[in-house]
Design a protein around this motif. Sequence first.
Motif, PDB file in Angstrom:
ATOM      1  N   VAL A 120      13.337  15.086  -3.612  1.00  0.00           N
ATOM      2  CA  VAL A 120      12.348  15.321  -4.670  1.00  0.00           C
ATOM      3  C   VAL A 120      12.483  14.244  -5.741  1.00  0.00           C
ATOM      4  O   VAL A 120      11.490  13.663  -6.191  1.00  0.00           O
ATOM      5  CB  VAL A 120      12.528  16.730  -5.293  1.00  0.00           C
ATOM      6  CG1 VAL A 120      11.681  16.891  -6.558  1.00  0.00           C
ATOM      7  CG2 VAL A 120      12.202  17.806  -4.286  1.00  0.00           C
ATOM      8  N   GLN A 121      13.712  13.948  -6.142  1.00  0.00           N
ATOM      9  CA  GLN A 121      13.925  12.986  -7.217  1.00  0.00           C
ATOM     10  C   GLN A 121      13.595  11.548  -6.800  1.00  0.00           C
ATOM     11  O   GLN A 121      13.084  10.787  -7.615  1.00  0.00           O
ATOM     12  CB  GLN A 121      15.354  13.078  -7.751  1.00  0.00           C
ATOM     13  CG  GLN A 121      15.651  14.391  -8.449  1.00  0.00           C
ATOM     14  CD  GLN A 121      14.804  14.608  -9.691  1.00  0.00           C
ATOM     15  OE1 GLN A 121      13.583  14.529  -9.684  1.00  0.00           O
ATOM     16  NE2 GLN A 121      15.471  14.889 -10.788  1.00  0.00           N
ATOM     17  N   ILE A 122      13.879  11.175  -5.574  1.00  0.00           N
ATOM     18  CA  ILE A 122      13.503   9.823  -5.132  1.00  0.00           C
ATOM     19  C   ILE A 122      11.989   9.661  -5.238  1.00  0.00           C
ATOM     20  O   ILE A 122      11.496   8.677  -5.786  1.00  0.00           O
ATOM     21  CB  ILE A 122      13.998   9.536  -3.696  1.00  0.00           C
ATOM     22  CG1 ILE A 122      15.511   9.353  -3.708  1.00  0.00           C
ATOM     23  CG2 ILE A 122      13.325   8.288  -3.133  1.00  0.00           C
ATOM     24  CD1 ILE A 122      16.135   9.226  -2.336  1.00  0.00           C
ATOM     25  N   ALA A 123      11.244  10.646  -4.723  1.00  0.00           N
ATOM     26  CA  ALA A 123       9.782  10.590  -4.826  1.00  0.00           C
ATOM     27  C   ALA A 123       9.350  10.618  -6.291  1.00  0.00           C
ATOM     28  O   ALA A 123       8.458   9.861  -6.702  1.00  0.00           O
ATOM     29  CB  ALA A 123       9.166  11.765  -4.064  1.00  0.00           C
ATOM     30  N   ASN A 124       9.988  11.460  -7.078  1.00  0.00           N
ATOM     31  CA  ASN A 124       9.643  11.585  -8.489  1.00  0.00           C
ATOM     32  C   ASN A 124       9.876  10.271  -9.238  1.00  0.00           C
ATOM     33  O   ASN A 124       9.029   9.818  -9.992  1.00  0.00           O
ATOM     34  CB  ASN A 124      10.469  12.723  -9.103  1.00  0.00           C
ATOM     35  CG  ASN A 124       9.869  13.286 -10.368  1.00  0.00           C
ATOM     36  OD1 ASN A 124       8.701  13.106 -10.668  1.00  0.00           O
ATOM     37  ND2 ASN A 124      10.686  13.994 -11.112  1.00  0.00           N
ATOM     38  N   PHE A 125      11.021   9.655  -9.027  1.00  0.00           N
ATOM     39  CA  PHE A 125      11.349   8.430  -9.748  1.00  0.00           C
ATOM     40  C   PHE A 125      10.560   7.225  -9.248  1.00  0.00           C
ATOM     41  O   PHE A 125      10.346   6.280  -9.998  1.00  0.00           O
ATOM     42  CB  PHE A 125      12.849   8.132  -9.653  1.00  0.00           C
ATOM     43  CG  PHE A 125      13.710   9.165 -10.327  1.00  0.00           C
ATOM     44  CD1 PHE A 125      13.355   9.704 -11.549  1.00  0.00           C
ATOM     45  CD2 PHE A 125      14.875   9.594  -9.745  1.00  0.00           C
ATOM     46  CE1 PHE A 125      14.145  10.654 -12.180  1.00  0.00           C
ATOM     47  CE2 PHE A 125      15.679  10.530 -10.348  1.00  0.00           C
ATOM     48  CZ  PHE A 125      15.313  11.064 -11.577  1.00  0.00           C
ATOM     49  N   TYR A 126      10.122   7.232  -8.006  1.00  0.00           N
ATOM     50  CA  TYR A 126       9.414   6.078  -7.457  1.00  0.00           C
ATOM     51  C   TYR A 126       7.908   6.162  -7.676  1.00  0.00           C
ATOM     52  O   TYR A 126       7.273   5.178  -8.033  1.00  0.00           O
ATOM     53  CB  TYR A 126       9.721   5.922  -5.963  1.00  0.00           C
ATOM     54  CG  TYR A 126       9.135   4.664  -5.378  1.00  0.00           C
ATOM     55  CD1 TYR A 126       9.555   3.409  -5.814  1.00  0.00           C
ATOM     56  CD2 TYR A 126       8.159   4.729  -4.403  1.00  0.00           C
ATOM     57  CE1 TYR A 126       9.014   2.248  -5.285  1.00  0.00           C
ATOM     58  CE2 TYR A 126       7.614   3.576  -3.862  1.00  0.00           C
ATOM     59  CZ  TYR A 126       8.042   2.337  -4.306  1.00  0.00           C
ATOM     60  OH  TYR A 126       7.499   1.192  -3.777  1.00  0.00           O
ATOM     61  N   PHE A 127       7.332   7.342  -7.482  1.00  0.00           N
ATOM     62  CA  PHE A 127       5.881   7.467  -7.509  1.00  0.00           C
ATOM     63  C   PHE A 127       5.313   8.025  -8.810  1.00  0.00           C
ATOM     64  O   PHE A 127       4.150   7.804  -9.118  1.00  0.00           O
ATOM     65  CB  PHE A 127       5.401   8.378  -6.360  1.00  0.00           C
ATOM     66  CG  PHE A 127       5.687   7.832  -5.000  1.00  0.00           C
ATOM     67  CD1 PHE A 127       5.011   6.709  -4.524  1.00  0.00           C
ATOM     68  CD2 PHE A 127       6.630   8.426  -4.190  1.00  0.00           C
ATOM     69  CE1 PHE A 127       5.280   6.196  -3.264  1.00  0.00           C
ATOM     70  CE2 PHE A 127       6.901   7.925  -2.931  1.00  0.00           C
ATOM     71  CZ  PHE A 127       6.224   6.807  -2.463  1.00  0.00           C
TER      72      PHE A 127
END
Length: 173
Positions: free
Chosen positions: A138-145
């Motif tokens: 969730v956080q990878i997607a949150n921080f990237y997108f």
Amino acid sequence: MAGLWRGYQVLMTKYPWTVQIVTAGVGDVISQQLIERRGLANHNVQRTAKMMSIGFFFVGPVIGSWYKVLDRLVVGGTKSAAMKKMLVDQLCFAPCFLGAFLCISGALNGLTVEENVTKLRRDYTDALISNYYLWPPVQIANFYFIPLHHRLAVVQVVAVAWNSYLTWKANKM
């Protein structure tokens, strides 16, 4: 679905603390009704109020501030920066946050220091492992997108499910 998301974004912008309280409360209601199967007659309204207060006074301010700090610590919107943010978030912030959350909820439930330590020893590792199953992707997607001003909203959507688990774990005696 897009209309719901826009409406949620408007509510987050206009009433961020109210949304935080409602998210924490909804998580507890789901926990009591779907996980614990208490039924409406046995619903613990005091517990829901306690979880809402933790959401308002602790979770919302701490996580909202953390994202701002994290954005200054790790600058950029690349995949590498997103990975670094996720690692710092999950290796530094999450363990401390979970411990503090469990201690605060134990204290609000009237546990003594010794009982709270025993409960923390019993539940902390399970909560942290569950955290690591859910939050890194969730956080990878949150921080990237997701732009900074929308990150808390994304977390709040996922947090309804997470809060259901966490409130069950925090209130399991």
